[in-house]
Design a protein around this motif. Structure first.
Motif, PDB file in Angstrom:
ATOM      1  N   TYR A  60       0.828  -1.211   0.000  1.00 19.40           N
ATOM      2  CA  TYR A  60       0.000   0.000   0.000  1.00 19.40           C
ATOM      3  C   TYR A  60       0.862   1.261   0.000  1.00 19.40           C
ATOM      4  O   TYR A  60       1.970   1.269   0.545  1.00 19.40           O
TER       5      TYR A  60
ATOM      6  N   SER B 150      -7.086   3.054  -5.581  1.00 20.31           N
ATOM      7  CA  SER B 150      -8.304   2.789  -4.815  1.00 20.31           C
ATOM      8  C   SER B 150      -9.030   4.090  -4.491  1.00 20.31           C
ATOM      9  O   SER B 150      -8.531   5.185  -4.750  1.00 20.31           O
ATOM     10  N   LYS B 151     -10.224   3.944  -3.906  1.00 22.57           N
ATOM     11  CA  LYS B 151     -11.010   5.112  -3.523  1.00 22.57           C
ATOM     12  C   LYS B 151     -10.317   5.867  -2.389  1.00 22.57           C
ATOM     13  O   LYS B 151      -9.686   5.267  -1.523  1.00 22.57           O
TER      14      LYS B 151
END
Length: 335
Positions: A71, A97-98
Motif C-alpha cells: 500500500y 483505490s477510492k
C-alpha cells in the motif's frame, strides 16, 4: 615486515577477518547505492511531466511497485485542528483505490505529522493497537514522512504500508527524503491553484464591481459587473487607466487626495461620479485597497465598487420632499 613478524597468528587472523568484514560492507554499500540509483531513476521517470492528481496517482503506484510494498498513499490534513487526513491518492496492491478520511489519533500518522519521518520495520499493530485500519489491512510495517509547505508547516503526509516486514529500509529512507519534498511542492502548488480558483469564482460571481490595477493605475482585471455597469468590455478596459470613466464632476484636488490616501495608508473610501461608455453618469460607492505580494511589497490596487445612483437619487428626492414639507409647515404657521 617487522610489525607483521611481531604479531601472533591469532592477531593476523583477526585483522584478516576485520578486513573481510570491511570489504563486505563496502560491497554491500556499493550494491545498495546501485539499487538506490535504479529506484530513483525509475521513480523519476515514472512521474516526470505529471502534475496534479495524475502525479500523485503515478507516485503511489510506482512506490508500491518499485519498493515492493502492498500500500501507498498521499494525504492532506483536514479539520480545524488538523486532526484528520483526507487522501488524494491511494494505491492498494498495484491498483488505484477510492480515497478515504480517517482520524489521526492513536495512529502512526499522528507521530509523523507531530515530529518527523517514522520508520517501523515490523510489529506496527502491536505498537498502535488502537489503529483499527492497520488491523483491517493486516499491516506489519509502516513508513511515513510529513509534507511541509514553503513556510515549514505540515500540510500532509506520504505513507507506505506492507503486510510483511520491510528489509530495504536504507533505500526507502533515501527515496522518501527525495520524493516527499517533490510531493510537498506539488501539493502546495495544487492548494494555491485551488485557492486562486475559489477566489476567481467569488470575484467573477460577485454582485459588486471589482477592478484591479497595477501601481501605475493600469487596469489588469475587471469582473462582469464592471462590464454591465460601465458599458466597456474587459478587452476595452484592460491596459487602460480608470480615467476612461472620468466624468469631470470631481476636481484635481479630489483625485490627488485619493492617491495620497492610497500611498500613505494603503486604502481610500468614498463616492465617485463616473461616466459610462454611452456618456451617462452614475455614482459608485468605492473602496480601494492596496494588495501586497508574497514579500510584503505593494503590488496592486483592488477597487470594490457599488452602483448607488438610484439610492442617491432617492435620497435627494427625500431631502427635497422634506424641505418642501418644512416650507409648507412654516407657511401654514405664519398663516
Amino acid at each position: 615486515m617487522s610489525i607483521i613478524k611481531n604479531k601472533t597468528k591469532e592477531q593476523l587472523l583477526e585483522d584478516i577477518k576485520i578486513l573481510k568484514d570491511r570489504i563486505a560492507q563496502l560491497e554491500q554499500s556499493e550494491s545498495e547505492h546501485g539499487q538506490l540509483k535504479t529506484v530513483l531513476q525509475q521513480l523519476a521517470k515514472g512521474v516526470s511531466g505529471a502534475t496534479g492528481d495524475a502525479f500523485f496517482h503515478l507516485l503511489v503506484q510506482h512506490l508500491t511497485r518499485i519498493l515492493g510494498v502492498d500500500y501507498a498513499f498521499v494525504g492532506r490534513l483536514i479539520g480545524k485542528e488538523n486532526d484528520s487526513v483526507r487522501t488524494i491518492a491511494v494505491c492498494a496492491n498495484g491498483e488505484i483505490s477510492k480515497n478515504l478520511e480517517y482520524d489521526l489519533a492513536d495512529s502512526p500518522c499522528q507521530n509523523v505529522i507531530e515530529s518527523s519521518p517514522c520508520y517501523y520495520q515490523s510489529n506496527i499493530q502491536q505498537l498502535f493497537p488502537k489503529d483499527k485500519m492497520l488491523a483491517d489491512m493486516g499491516v506489519e510495517s509502516y513508513v511515513g514522512a510529513p509534507l511541509f509547505d514553503s513556510n515549514g508547516h505540515v500540510m500532509g503526509l506520504m505513507v507506505i504500508l506492507n503486510t510483511k516486514p520491510v528489509s530495504n529500509i536504507h533505500i526507502i529512507k533515501s527515496v522518501f527524503q527525495i520524493f516527499a519534498a517533490r510531493a510537498a511542492a506539488e501539493m502546495e502548488r495544487m492548494q494555491i491553484e485551488e485557492k486562486h480558483a475559489i477566489l476567481s469564482a467569488a470575484v467573477e460571481q460577485s454582485t459588486e464591481c471589482v477592478v484591479i490595477t497595477d501601481l501605475e493605475g493600469n487596469i489588469v482585471y475587471v469582473n462582469p459587473v464592471f462590464e454591465r455597469n460601465t458599458g466597456y468590455s474587459a478587452s476595452e478596459a484592460i491596459g487602460k487607466k480608470p480615467n476612461i470613466l472620468k466624468s469631470e464632476k470631481h476636481n484635481t484636488e479630489y483625485y490627488s487626495k485619493l492617491w495620497f490616501a492610497l500611498k500613505t495608508t494603503g486604502s481610500w473610501s468614498g463616492i465617485l461620479i463616473n461616466k459610462r461608455k454611452d456618456g451617462t453618469l452614475f455614482e459608485e460607492e468605492t473602496n480601494i485597497s492596496t494588495v501586497s505580494d508574497s514579500k510584503g511589497r505593494p503590488a496592486y490596487y483592488v477597487a470594490v465598487k457599488r452602483d448607488v445612483t438610484n439610492e442617491r437619487r432617492l435620497e435627494e428626492q427625500l431631502r427635497q420632499a422634506q424641505k418642501m414639507e418644512a416650507i409648507g409647515q412654516l407657511t401654514g404657521g405664519i398663516a
